[in-house]
Write a protein that holds these residues in place. Structure first.
Motif, short mmCIF file in Angstrom:
data_model
loop_
_atom_site.label_atom_id
_atom_site.label_comp_id
_atom_site.label_asym_id
_atom_site.label_seq_id
_atom_site.Cartn_x
_atom_site.Cartn_y
_atom_site.Cartn_z
N ALA A 140 11.30 -22.72 -12.55
CA ALA A 140 11.01 -21.81 -11.42
C ALA A 140 11.78 -20.50 -11.58
CB ALA A 140 11.37 -22.48 -10.10
N ASP B 297 10.14 -18.23 -13.96
CA ASP B 297 8.75 -17.88 -13.62
C ASP B 297 7.73 -18.60 -14.49
OD1 ASP B 297 8.94 -16.16 -11.38
OD2 ASP B 297 9.66 -14.55 -12.68
N SER C 207 4.46 -23.67 -8.88
CA SER C 207 3.74 -22.93 -7.84
C SER C 207 4.57 -21.78 -7.29
CB SER C 207 3.36 -23.86 -6.69
OG SER C 207 4.52 -24.25 -5.97
N SER C 208 3.91 -20.80 -6.77
CA SER C 208 4.59 -19.62 -6.21
C SER C 208 5.50 -20.02 -5.06
CB SER C 208 3.56 -18.61 -5.70
OG SER C 208 2.75 -18.16 -6.75
N GLU C 209 5.06 -21.01 -4.26
CA GLU C 209 5.85 -21.46 -3.12
C GLU C 209 7.17 -22.06 -3.56
OE1 GLU C 209 5.53 -24.60 0.66
OE2 GLU C 209 3.86 -24.39 -0.77
N LYS D 65 8.66 -21.58 -6.50
CA LYS D 65 9.45 -20.51 -7.14
C LYS D 65 10.23 -19.73 -6.09
CE LYS D 65 6.40 -19.60 -11.10
NZ LYS D 65 5.46 -18.62 -11.69
N GLU D 66 9.54 -19.40 -4.98
CA GLU D 66 10.17 -18.61 -3.93
C GLU D 66 11.33 -19.36 -3.30
OE1 GLU D 66 10.96 -15.35 -1.62
OE2 GLU D 66 9.60 -15.55 -3.34
N LYS D 67 11.12 -20.67 -3.02
CA LYS D 67 12.19 -21.49 -2.43
C LYS D 67 13.41 -21.56 -3.35
CE LYS D 67 9.50 -24.62 0.52
NZ LYS D 67 9.08 -26.03 0.72
N LYS E 117 14.29 -19.51 -5.81
CA LYS E 117 14.95 -18.21 -5.97
C LYS E 117 15.75 -17.82 -4.72
CE LYS E 117 11.70 -16.39 -9.39
NZ LYS E 117 10.65 -15.40 -9.68
N GLN E 118 15.22 -18.13 -3.57
CA GLN E 118 15.93 -17.81 -2.32
C GLN E 118 17.22 -18.63 -2.22
OE1 GLN E 118 15.55 -15.56 0.02
NE2 GLN E 118 13.74 -14.67 -0.95
N SER F 65 21.09 -17.26 -2.22
CA SER F 65 22.01 -17.55 -1.11
C SER F 65 23.28 -18.27 -1.58
CB SER F 65 21.31 -18.40 -0.05
OG SER F 65 21.03 -19.71 -0.55
#
Length: 349
Positions: A25, A28, A33-35, A37-39, A41-42, A46
């Motif tokens: 993730a 990339d 999935s994009s979802e 990956k976003e989780k 990376k966030q 943090s």
């Protein structure tokens, strides 16, 4: 309380996914999935997650680290060479791990072992003055571990090397003395097994021959490259029945020691005894009188050593030895025939 480095495992555990999912993730990877990956990376942001290059390297069997071993970490000579190595290594996405042998062959062997445990991919080494057996180096060659030597070298028929033209430089020193009117030119040499001793001795003798001066065993002394040993060698030269009127020190430390002993005997430099060193340490410019010396292209030595390392690593082939040229920086310590306003001049030859 010291905060622990956040790992891929920590991120995976919190998100309840596999470590490989987190890793892909963050890179990339199209299978993630994009979802997700976003989780990932966030969360990584943090938690202030940063990749661990050693752990990543171990996964790829490539740590991108080079072990560099030098006789000391204090002198400008080695510091400048290390800077040259580091510049090329950084360009290639590598970094260096440094170790000092402190002129001890046992510490040299231990440094190799310690750096291997740290998973360096290979070595760039200047051997110690004590090193005679090459078994610990041959063991690296047999394991196909990239190895490069610089300045003090061995196994040059099997290992890439970077040196300067020691013979030509020493010959230039001897002929410079002769041109300045000196006729009893002495050489304070180093340990016999070192290539720099053999090559600079050969240049010194060739310089005598080209100047029409005889070889005189009384004008050759050895030391172990330490300050005190060099002072004792200079004392022995001054105690001979027909002492020298010029002295070539195998390196600047030796020349500085000789300078101190000459002054202790109440003699003047360059009037009574001319003096030349080799390496052009920073202190050569600030001693009194300023010391004539051979200057090494130290930064270039480091760059070439690093380039040879990557050639060896990528091609697994022996590279032709690199031999760089030097300059004789002429200062007051050897300018017997200079007077008046020219005494403090510095010229290169």
């Amino acid at each position: 309380m010291t905060s622990r480095h956040i790992s891929l495992k920590d991120l995976a555990k919190e998100l309840n996914v596999s470590i490989s999912t987190v890793s892909r993730a963050l890179r990339d990877h199209p299978d993630i999935s994009s979802e997700v990956k976003e989780k990932v990376k966030q969360l990584a942001l943090s938690k202030n997650y940063t990749p661990n290059p050693l752990a990543m390297g171990l996964l790829k069997q490539e740590t991108r680290m080079i072990g560099v071993i030098v006789p000391d970490l204090v002198t400008h000579f080695y510091a400048s060479i290390i800077s040259g190595i580091e510049q090329v290594a950084n360009e290639m996405g590598y970094f260096i791990l440094l170790a000092s042998s402190n002129e001890s062959v046992e510490k040299e062997k231990q440094a190799i072992e310690n750096l291997l445990k740290a998973r360096v991919e290979g070595f760039i080494i200047c051997q110690t003055q004590e090193t005679q057996s090459t078994e610990h180096f041959e063991a690296l060659i047999e394991r196909s571990i990239p190895l490069v030597f610089f300045d003090r070298i061995c196994l040059s028929d099997r290992v890439p090397t970077v040196t300067v033209d020691n013979k030509a430089a020493a010959q230039k020193i001897t002929q410079h003395f002769y041109q300045q009117g000196y006729r009893r030119i002495a050489f304070i040499s180093g340990p016999d097994q070192l290539n720099i001793t053999k090559e600079r001795m050969a240049g010194y003798l060739e310089g005598l021959k080209q100047s029409g001066l005889p070889e005189d065993p009384e004008l050759i002394e050895h030391c172990n490259l330490s300050f005190e040993s060099a002072k004792q060698a200079m004392a022995r030269l001054l105690d001979t029945a027909n002492p020298p009127d010029a002295v070539f020190g195998i390196n600047d430390t030796v020349a500085f020691a000789a300078m101190q002993k000459i002054k202790e005997r109440g003699l003047k430099i360059p009037d009574n005894v001319g003096l030349v060193g080799f390496t052009d340490d920073f202190h050569a410019m600030v001693v009194d009188p300023p010391l004539t010396s051979i200057t090494h292209p130290t930064y270039a030595i480091g760059q070439e050593a690093a380039r040879l390392f990557f050639q060896s690593k990528d091609n697994k082939q022996y590279s032709t030895p690199v031999v760089l040229q030097t300059q004789l920086i002429i200062r007051k310590s050897s300018q017997k025939t200079c007077h008046g306003d020219h005494d403090d001049a510095e010229t290169a030859w």
